[in-house]
Motif scaffolding. Structure first.
Motif, PDB file in Angstrom:
ATOM      1  N   GLU A 188       0.842  -1.195   0.000  1.00 49.35           N
ATOM      2  CA  GLU A 188       0.000   0.000   0.000  1.00 49.35           C
ATOM      3  C   GLU A 188       0.876   1.243   0.000  1.00 49.35           C
ATOM      4  O   GLU A 188       1.654   1.457   0.925  1.00 49.35           O
ATOM      5  CB  GLU A 188      -0.901   0.024   1.239  1.00 49.35           C
ATOM      6  N   LYS A 189       0.739   2.052  -1.008  1.00 50.47           N
ATOM      7  CA  LYS A 189       1.515   3.280  -1.105  1.00 50.47           C
ATOM      8  C   LYS A 189       1.163   4.213   0.064  1.00 50.47           C
ATOM      9  O   LYS A 189       0.027   4.268   0.505  1.00 50.47           O
ATOM     10  CB  LYS A 189       1.203   3.970  -2.439  1.00 50.47           C
ATOM     11  N   ASP A 190       2.145   4.919   0.551  1.00 49.54           N
ATOM     12  CA  ASP A 190       1.980   5.892   1.635  1.00 49.54           C
ATOM     13  C   ASP A 190       1.632   5.270   2.988  1.00 49.54           C
ATOM     14  O   ASP A 190       1.138   5.968   3.872  1.00 49.54           O
ATOM     15  CB  ASP A 190       0.930   6.956   1.279  1.00 49.54           C
ATOM     16  N   LYS A 191       1.848   3.974   3.156  1.00 47.89           N
ATOM     17  CA  LYS A 191       1.636   3.329   4.454  1.00 47.89           C
ATOM     18  C   LYS A 191       2.911   2.603   4.837  1.00 47.89           C
ATOM     19  O   LYS A 191       3.706   2.217   3.979  1.00 47.89           O
ATOM     20  CB  LYS A 191       0.464   2.347   4.405  1.00 47.89           C
ATOM     21  N   THR A 192       3.114   2.432   6.145  1.00 45.86           N
ATOM     22  CA  THR A 192       4.287   1.711   6.621  1.00 45.86           C
ATOM     23  C   THR A 192       3.865   0.654   7.634  1.00 45.86           C
ATOM     24  O   THR A 192       2.768   0.711   8.181  1.00 45.86           O
ATOM     25  CB  THR A 192       5.303   2.667   7.292  1.00 45.86           C
ATOM     26  N   GLY A 193       4.757  -0.276   7.858  1.00 50.02           N
ATOM     27  CA  GLY A 193       4.508  -1.326   8.827  1.00 50.02           C
ATOM     28  C   GLY A 193       4.911  -2.676   8.261  1.00 50.02           C
ATOM     29  O   GLY A 193       5.488  -2.781   7.178  1.00 50.02           O
ATOM     30  N   THR A 194       4.597  -3.693   9.024  1.00 52.24           N
ATOM     31  CA  THR A 194       4.935  -5.058   8.649  1.00 52.24           C
ATOM     32  C   THR A 194       3.729  -5.949   8.913  1.00 52.24           C
ATOM     33  O   THR A 194       3.011  -5.753   9.897  1.00 52.24           O
ATOM     34  CB  THR A 194       6.136  -5.562   9.479  1.00 52.24           C
ATOM     35  N   ILE A 195       3.530  -6.921   8.027  1.00 50.33           N
ATOM     36  CA  ILE A 195       2.489  -7.927   8.208  1.00 50.33           C
ATOM     37  C   ILE A 195       3.159  -9.296   8.203  1.00 50.33           C
ATOM     38  O   ILE A 195       3.892  -9.634   7.260  1.00 50.33           O
ATOM     39  CB  ILE A 195       1.437  -7.902   7.086  1.00 50.33           C
ATOM     40  N   VAL A 196       2.920 -10.066   9.259  1.00 48.59           N
ATOM     41  CA  VAL A 196       3.383 -11.451   9.324  1.00 48.59           C
ATOM     42  C   VAL A 196       2.132 -12.317   9.304  1.00 48.59           C
ATOM     43  O   VAL A 196       1.233 -12.143  10.128  1.00 48.59           O
ATOM     44  CB  VAL A 196       4.203 -11.730  10.598  1.00 48.59           C
ATOM     45  N   THR A 197       2.070 -13.230   8.336  1.00 54.09           N
ATOM     46  CA  THR A 197       0.932 -14.130   8.195  1.00 54.09           C
ATOM     47  C   THR A 197       1.408 -15.557   8.416  1.00 54.09           C
ATOM     48  O   THR A 197       2.391 -15.986   7.798  1.00 54.09           O
ATOM     49  CB  THR A 197       0.306 -14.007   6.791  1.00 54.09           C
ATOM     50  N   LEU A 198       0.726 -16.275   9.298  1.00 56.98           N
ATOM     51  CA  LEU A 198       1.072 -17.659   9.595  1.00 56.98           C
ATOM     52  C   LEU A 198      -0.161 -18.532   9.372  1.00 56.98           C
ATOM     53  O   LEU A 198      -1.256 -18.165   9.797  1.00 56.98           O
ATOM     54  CB  LEU A 198       1.514 -17.805  11.054  1.00 56.98           C
ATOM     55  N   ILE A 199       0.027 -19.660   8.710  1.00 61.82           N
ATOM     56  CA  ILE A 199      -1.052 -20.608   8.487  1.00 61.82           C
ATOM     57  C   ILE A 199      -0.746 -21.873   9.283  1.00 61.82           C
ATOM     58  O   ILE A 199       0.293 -22.502   9.087  1.00 61.82           O
ATOM     59  CB  ILE A 199      -1.211 -20.973   6.992  1.00 61.82           C
ATOM     60  N   PHE A 200      -1.659 -22.226  10.178  1.00 62.18           N
ATOM     61  CA  PHE A 200      -1.508 -23.401  11.029  1.00 62.18           C
ATOM     62  C   PHE A 200      -2.499 -24.476  10.605  1.00 62.18           C
ATOM     63  O   PHE A 200      -3.653 -24.163  10.294  1.00 62.18           O
ATOM     64  CB  PHE A 200      -1.814 -23.063  12.495  1.00 62.18           C
ATOM     65  N   THR A 201      -2.058 -25.720  10.617  1.00 58.99           N
ATOM     66  CA  THR A 201      -2.978 -26.828  10.480  1.00 58.99           C
ATOM     67  C   THR A 201      -3.209 -27.405  11.869  1.00 58.99           C
ATOM     68  O   THR A 201      -2.428 -27.171  12.788  1.00 58.99           O
ATOM     69  CB  THR A 201      -2.433 -27.915   9.537  1.00 58.99           C
ATOM     70  N   GLN A 202      -4.301 -28.119  12.021  1.00 66.42           N
ATOM     71  CA  GLN A 202      -4.699 -28.657  13.326  1.00 66.42           C
ATOM     72  C   GLN A 202      -3.549 -29.413  13.979  1.00 66.42           C
ATOM     73  O   GLN A 202      -2.953 -30.298  13.367  1.00 66.42           O
ATOM     74  CB  GLN A 202      -5.893 -29.601  13.159  1.00 66.42           C
ATOM     75  N   LEU A 203      -3.219 -29.037  15.208  1.00 65.38           N
ATOM     76  CA  LEU A 203      -2.223 -29.762  15.982  1.00 65.38           C
ATOM     77  C   LEU A 203      -2.946 -30.687  16.950  1.00 65.38           C
ATOM     78  O   LEU A 203      -3.919 -30.294  17.568  1.00 65.38           O
ATOM     79  CB  LEU A 203      -1.349 -28.801  16.783  1.00 65.38           C
ATOM     80  N   ASN A 204      -2.463 -31.890  17.055  1.00 65.72           N
ATOM     81  CA  ASN A 204      -3.015 -32.809  18.041  1.00 65.72           C
ATOM     82  C   ASN A 204      -2.619 -32.338  19.419  1.00 65.72           C
ATOM     83  O   ASN A 204      -1.561 -31.739  19.608  1.00 65.72           O
ATOM     84  CB  ASN A 204      -2.499 -34.225  17.812  1.00 65.72           C
TER      85      ASN A 204
END
Length: 166
Positions: free
Chosen positions: A148-164
């Motif tokens: 996104e132009k004119d915006k700052t920051g960081t995005i961390v995306t994590l995808i989890f599958t079901q843990l027993n």
């Protein structure tokens, strides 16, 4: 002081376990961010949102995984920002056996944070990516300024599958 001692107790307890519930992770994150709000003298805001489809008492995640990522958002993203900053943590159900966690800050962004770090004399080594690979968690780290132009920051995306349960 009581919040700090509670946070230390949670660190010790959770670090001895392979997995924790999302409810336990939420307690840890909330406690940690409340302490950081004190340090930042109310210049830090945060929002934690959990999709109602996620069973926070049953769904498990690797212990001590999200807190260091949130800590990076605060200490590397927001610390160098002059204005107030916000960290957002969102848990969203994707499928019956998977969910996504997004950690977003409006700090200086990962690219600028890396350049500041390279210019410093500190010797820092992150273990987060090794833990993510070990648990086979899909993840992506993006600098918001590239999205996104004119915006700052960081995005961390994590995808989890079901843990027993462990």
């Amino acid at each position: 002081m009581s919040k700090f001692s509670q946070l230390i107790r949670l660190f010790f307890e959770y670090s001895r376990r392979q997995t924790i519930t999302i409810k336990e992770e939420l307690e840890l994150l909330t406690n940690y961010l409340d302490i950081e709000k004190l340090r930042f003298e109310e210049k830090l805001n945060y929002n934690i949102t959990v999709c109602e489809k996620i069973d926070v008492e049953e769904q498990r995640i690797p212990s001590m995984l999200l807190q260091p990522i949130v800590e990076n958002a605060v200490n590397h993203g927001l610390f160098h920002k002059k204005e107030n900053g916000t960290v957002e943590v969102l848990f969203k159900q994707l499928k019956e056996d998977s969910f996504k966690v997004t950690i977003k800050d409006d700090g200086i962004g990962i690219n600028k944070a890396k350049s500041i770090f390279k210019a410093s004399s500190k010797n820092y080594q992150s273990n987060s990516s090794n833990v993510l690979k070990e648990w086979q968690v899909d993840y992506k780290i993006e600098d918001i300024s590239e999205i996104e132009k004119d915006k700052t920051g960081t995005i961390v995306t994590l995808i989890f599958t079901q843990l027993n349960s462990q």
